[in-house]
Design a protein around this motif. Structure first.
Motif, short mmCIF file in Angstrom:
data_model
loop_
_atom_site.label_atom_id
_atom_site.label_comp_id
_atom_site.label_asym_id
_atom_site.label_seq_id
_atom_site.Cartn_x
_atom_site.Cartn_y
_atom_site.Cartn_z
N ASP A 115 -62.40 120.10 47.23
CA ASP A 115 -61.01 120.21 47.69
C ASP A 115 -60.91 119.72 49.12
O ASP A 115 -61.55 120.28 50.02
N ALA A 158 -59.28 114.32 46.23
CA ALA A 158 -60.18 115.32 46.81
C ALA A 158 -61.42 114.70 47.43
O ALA A 158 -62.11 115.33 48.23
N GLY A 218 -61.96 118.46 40.75
CA GLY A 218 -61.07 118.46 41.91
C GLY A 218 -59.81 117.68 41.61
O GLY A 218 -59.79 116.83 40.72
#
Length: 251
Positions: free
Chosen positions: A224, A45, A41
């Motif tokens: 995310d 994130a 990520g």
């Protein structure tokens, strides 16, 4: 989303809020036992926050984290301290004690958490250091006298000292040259699935190293903005149809 009958780790509807910022947002996923799972990520994130929840360093605002069938919220501080013997942790910069030699760093958890006698501790330390490629002439060197790759190896040996069931890696190859990076990645695989020493562990890696992730992982999750938006076996992950995942893979 992947599910497993007997997961090593089960994150259930976990939300974590700091002030007005929601860092983890209703996060739910399982991690299979005796697998290597990497969490990718972009910065911010929520990867580090997630690892802290798995370790029990942080508690969720809502939801639960179960590790080896135990809900971490059900443990008091003493029980949690004892439960953490199930974990090994390799920190981003190894986090060795500066004033301890390599030998003393690896001996520390054995002295702290086991009833082993000193001779047994020294024998175990020797085996651990040799198993990660540290030669005996380096056993009594301080961290400042070791290369970055050697510090990582000593950190890994220390993390393995209590024969953990779960191994956590925080950006294990950050700041390393390509040759040392390959060595560390090989060690992660070898120590995770070391049949010679009857050792099988569940390994969870936070990483930005896409090449290594695709080479050594069994499963890859993409985090995310506090949510897992893709979670697949590595070969399927490479073919993800999520644009943000493909954008990351192209970096």
């Amino acid at each position: 989303m992947l599910t497993f009958d007997d997961p090593a780790i089960s994150v259930k509807n976990v939300t974590k809020i700091f002030g007005e910022q929601k860092v983890l947002d209703g996060l739910s996923f399982d991690i299979e036992k005796n697998s290597i799972t990497t969490i990718l990520g972009f910065s911010g994130a929520g990867k580090s926050t997630l690892i802290k929840h798995i370790l029990g360093i942080m508690s969720p605002t809502s939801g639960s984290v179960e590790v080896l069938g135990t809900d971490l919220k059900s443990l008091d501080q003493m029980e949690l301290r004892e439960f953490r013997r199930n974990y090994g942790m390799l920190f981003q910069y190894a986090a060795l004690f500066d004033s301890f030699t390599a030998r003393e760093n690896v001996a520390f958890p054995l002295r702290e958490f086991t009833p082993l006698k000193e001779a047994e501790i020294m024998s175990t330390v020797k085996d651990l250091l040799l198993s990660v490629g540290i030669k005996e002439e380096s056993f009594d060197r301080l961290p400042s006298e070791l290369s970055g790759g050697m510090r990582k190896r000593v950190g890994l040996a220390r993390a393995l000292a209590l024969s953990p069931k779960i191994m956590l890696y925080d950006e294990p190859t950050t700041g390393l040259d390509p040759i040392t990076t390959k060595m560390v990645n090989n060690l992660i695989v070898e120590t995770s699935k070391d049949k010679r020493n009857d050792r099988e562990m569940t390994s969870v890696i936070i990483s930005h190293d896409i090449k290594a992730t695709l080479e050594i992982s069994d499963y890859v999750a993409f985090l995310d903005r506090g949510k897992i938006i893709e979670y697949l076996p590595v070969e399927e992950f490479k073919k993800s149809d999520k644009e943000v995942v493909q954008e990351f893979l192209r970096l």
